[in-house]
Design a protein around this motif. Structure first.
Motif, mmCIF file in Angstrom:
data_model
loop_
_atom_site.group_PDB
_atom_site.id
_atom_site.type_symbol
_atom_site.label_atom_id
_atom_site.label_comp_id
_atom_site.label_asym_id
_atom_site.label_seq_id
_atom_site.Cartn_x
_atom_site.Cartn_y
_atom_site.Cartn_z
ATOM 1 N N ALA A 230 6.461 -2.206 -16.458
ATOM 2 C CA ALA A 230 6.843 -0.968 -15.957
ATOM 3 C C ALA A 230 5.691 -0.116 -16.042
ATOM 4 N N ALA A 231 4.834 -0.556 -17.067
ATOM 5 C CA ALA A 231 3.355 0.474 -16.632
ATOM 6 C C ALA A 231 2.654 0.095 -15.728
ATOM 7 N N GLN A 232 2.432 -1.183 -15.355
ATOM 8 C CA GLN A 232 1.756 -1.411 -14.167
ATOM 9 C C GLN A 232 2.292 -0.729 -13.086
ATOM 10 N N ARG A 233 3.538 -0.791 -12.819
ATOM 11 C CA ARG A 233 4.323 -0.168 -11.375
ATOM 12 C C ARG A 233 4.111 1.353 -11.435
ATOM 13 N N ASN B 125 0.758 -1.175 -0.135
ATOM 14 C CA ASN B 125 0.077 0.032 -0.126
ATOM 15 C C ASN B 125 0.778 1.245 0.019
ATOM 16 N N GLN B 126 2.010 1.155 -0.304
ATOM 17 C CA GLN B 126 3.031 2.150 -0.395
ATOM 18 C C GLN B 126 3.159 2.748 -1.748
ATOM 19 N N ALA B 127 3.512 4.058 -1.822
ATOM 20 C CA ALA B 127 3.965 4.583 -3.465
ATOM 21 C C ALA B 127 5.272 4.504 -3.746
ATOM 22 N N THR B 128 5.604 4.095 -4.983
ATOM 23 C CA THR B 128 6.905 3.699 -5.192
ATOM 24 C C THR B 128 7.790 4.924 -5.110
ATOM 25 N N ASN B 129 9.110 5.144 -4.648
ATOM 26 C CA ASN B 129 9.863 6.191 -4.277
ATOM 27 C C ASN B 129 10.148 6.666 -5.984
ATOM 28 N N ASP B 130 10.732 8.046 -5.868
ATOM 29 C CA ASP B 130 10.927 8.630 -7.175
ATOM 30 C C ASP B 130 11.926 8.042 -8.009
ATOM 31 N N SER B 131 13.120 7.628 -7.481
ATOM 32 C CA SER B 131 13.958 7.180 -8.275
ATOM 33 C C SER B 131 13.491 5.567 -9.067
ATOM 34 N N ALA B 132 12.827 4.898 -8.203
ATOM 35 C CA ALA B 132 12.359 3.801 -8.857
ATOM 36 C C ALA B 132 11.177 3.982 -10.150
ATOM 37 N N LEU B 133 10.434 5.054 -9.832
ATOM 38 C CA LEU B 133 9.300 5.388 -10.419
ATOM 39 C C LEU B 133 9.931 6.116 -12.070
#
Length: 649
Positions: free
Chosen positions: A160-163, A112-120
């Motif tokens: 990648a689109a899913q994440r 339930n957490q947002a992906t960090n900016d580096s990974a996104l």
């Protein structure tokens, strides 16, 4: 040692050092097992968390290794992007995988957490390079259709689109409604375009569940469509208005596509804009990108499976049967948001059951591409403790209200040529929905002799909704599965009677029953006499007056009907068999277009044979209607011979 000897020794040493080169093979060959070959060909960062063989070879061409990229990722990707000696397809596919590997390693987000900016950012980079490979290289996707590498790159893009979309979704509540662009991890998110409608009346889901990796106990098959985009289950808000009898599905399939604007390969690789398309795969089979029409991925089973898993039907249906809470009136559950251009199939479950009775039936219908494009499924969920006549009247009213709500004119495809499918007690109700009662059911009313005309009129007014009815004009075909049209002796067994004694009828129905009792007895009725109304188990007895009288009612001549029966116990001829609950003699109907006997227990609707037969009948129904549109019908509404021949089993 002389000079000549020294020279000779040096020549021998030199020759000796050359021997390994000239005497041993530099290149060897060996056979690998089929499994090893397949793993080598298909393994990549998604399947094994290691780079694919194609990407490693591309790195070798530009004098790089996996260790080099791990030690200095920016230098690695810069070198790969600008080095000569490799074509765009190899360059872009390798970059898509490298960025995806980097994203997976940097992504530490929980459920339930947002992906960090580096990974996104890395996921978006990966998706962009994959997008460029697919649409902005010399060859189009169709020319690479048989290449393993394109399948890998498509998987890179979809994951990648899913994440990325999962992160965008968590951002939406902070943006409100009046926005056109939003900054995201160094990118600019353009306002999404969507045609996904949820039953809650909204276009923005309250929950978004990736369909990848979902597995469901109880469902035989998972029906997907391979293609472009990432598959999700979009969940709408809970319905607020519980008075209406219909419930549009708020668990729907969604396919997400990320588009990177640009007219050329260079402009796509330079852009940091990204637009999200949220597509409804029931409506959209493809999407146009860079002037190319590409098929959309879809998962049609996942929304249905999640809905069933969260429904709590098993406990609620038992409470409803016993009258200890739960459902008190029928509901029409739409398995997908209403579509006026699809034919409607209405399914009715049996005693002590729920929509779970149709788990695999509905999944198989929605999984068949032809049937999915032709039909929409409605399931009637009703309390199975009340008398059949009461359920019949209430279900008829719920269906009429639902049809009128969505199509007041009654002209839509969805409102005409409806097919009913009923199992067990649901089959009895389905048959009565297409039957004419006339005055034949009044014989079940044992009124006291000598009632005044006024009392008789009052009694008739109270009972007419339950004992006098006409066929639903919208229905032209029905299928009855293991339906006890003439009742069953099982309902007279001691266990059945004991369960029947535990059933509590709704208070409103008891009050109505008291009023009917008063009307029957007239002024002689005892003031506190309890109303003894038959419950559903009473009605299913082969000795019940209502079931005996209703079994003789004629089915509308405008309705084609079919029967599917179970044969669990056989004493010899089919006519003497039963399914463990319902005798064949009770489920058989003369005049049926077809009858299939399946070696099965009473829950015959879940057998593969019954499902195959239902799919055949659904195709037959659709083909006949298509033929009628083409050939027309005569003034009497008769089916042209050409159409009858074309729809023979």
């Amino acid at each position: 040692m002389t000079g000549r000897t020294l020279i000779w020794i040096l020549r021998v040493v030199a020759l000796t050092t050359l021997l390994p080169v000239t005497a041993c093979d530099i290149v060897g060959v060996r056979h690998v097992a089929q499994k090893e070959y397949a793993i080598q060909r298909r393994s990549d960062v998604l399947s094994t968390r290691t780079l694919s063989d194609s990407t490693i070879q591309t790195l070798n061409v530009v004098a790089l290794s996996q260790d080099d990229c791990a030690a200095n990722f920016p230098r690695c990707t810069h070198t790969l992007l600008y080095s000569d000696g490799i074509d765009d397809e190899r360059r872009l596919s390798a970059l898509a995988e490298l960025w995806l590997a980097f994203a997976i390693q940097a992504d530490h987000a929980g459920k339930n957490q947002a992906t960090n900016d580096s990974a996104l950012d890395a996921y978006l980079q990966s998706a962009r390079y994959a997008y460029a490979y697919l649409f902005y290289t010399a060859r189009n996707p169709g020319e690479r259709a048989f290449e393993t590498r394109q399948s890998q790159v498509l998987d890179f893009y979809n994951y990648a689109a899913q994440r990325s979309v999962g992160s965008f979704f968590k951002l939406l509540p902070t943006l409100g409604t009046d926005w056109t662009t939003a900054p995201v991890a160094g990118w600019t998110l353009l306002k999404p375009s969507t045609d996904v409608y949820l039953g809650s009346g909204d276009y923005i889901p309250k929950e978004l569940i990736p369909a990848e990796g979902l597995h469901f106990r109880g469902l035989r098959n998972i029906y997907r469509r391979d293609g472009f985009g990432s598959e999700f289950v979009a969940v709408g808000a809970p319905l607020v208005n519980t008075d209406q009898p219909w419930r549009e599905s708020n668990y729907v399939p969604l396919t997400a596509v990320l588009q990177f604007p640009g007219d050329t390969l260079h402009s796509v690789l330079e852009t940091h804009d990204v637009r999200l398309y949220a597509k409804n795969p029931y409506l959209d089979r493809s999407i146009t990108l860079d002037n190319q029409n590409v098929p959309l991925a879809a998962n049609f089973t996942a929304p249905y499976g999640v809905w069933l898993a969260r429904s709590g039907f098993a406990q609620e249906s038992l409470r409803s049967l016993l009258g200890r809470g739960g459902l008190t009136k029928p509901q029409v559950l739409l398995m997908q948001p209403y579509d006026p251009n699809r034919l409607t199939v209405v399914m009715l479950h049996g005693l002590a059951s729920s929509p779970e009775a149709w788990i695999n039936v509905v999944n198989e219908v929605m999984g068949d591409d032809q049937l999915r494009r032709t039909y929409q499924v409605w399931e009637v969920y009703y309390p199975t403790n009340v008398p059949v006549a009461v359920n019949l009247a209430q279900i008829r009213r719920a269906l009429d209200d639902t049809l009128h709500h969505f199509d007041p004119s009654g002209r839509a495809v969805a409102s005409n040529h409806i097919m009913l499918i009923g199992h067990s007690m649901g089959g009895v109700i389905a048959r009565l929905l297409v039957s004419s009662s006339g005055d034949k059911l009044w014989s079940v009313v044992q009124a006291r002799p000598g009632l005044s005309e006024a009392a008789k009129q009052k009694l008739r007014q109270r009972l007419t909704p339950y004992l006098q009815f006409q066929p639903m004009p919208q229905v032209t075909r029905a299928v009855f599965l293991a339906a006890p049209h003439r009742g069953t002796p099982v309902a007279r067994w001691k266990l059945a009677r004991w369960i029947g004694d535990l059933i509590r009828l709704p208070v409103t129905l008891l009050e109505e029953g008291k009023g009917i009792t008063d009307a029957i007895q007239g002024k002689n009725a005892a003031p506190d006499a309890p109303a003894r109304l038959p419950n559903s188990i009473d009605n299913l007895s082969d000795a019940d007056p209502f079931i005996k009288a209703s079994s003789t009612l004629p089915i509308s001549p405008n309705v084609h009907y079919h029967t599917i029966v179970g044969v669990y116990k056989s004493k010899g001829p089919l006519a003497e068999s039963e399914d463990g609950v319902v005798p064949y003699a009770s489920s058989h109907l003369d005049g049926a277009d077809s009858e299939l006997a399946v070696p099965a227990w009473h829950n015959v609707q879940e057998t593969p044979q019954a499902i195959i037969e239902l799919r055949r009948i659904l195709r037959l129904h659709a083909n006949e209607l298509h033929c009628l549109q083409r050939e027309g019908s005569d003034d009497a509404g008769q089916v042209p011979p050409a159409c009858m021949a074309s729809t023979a089993p």
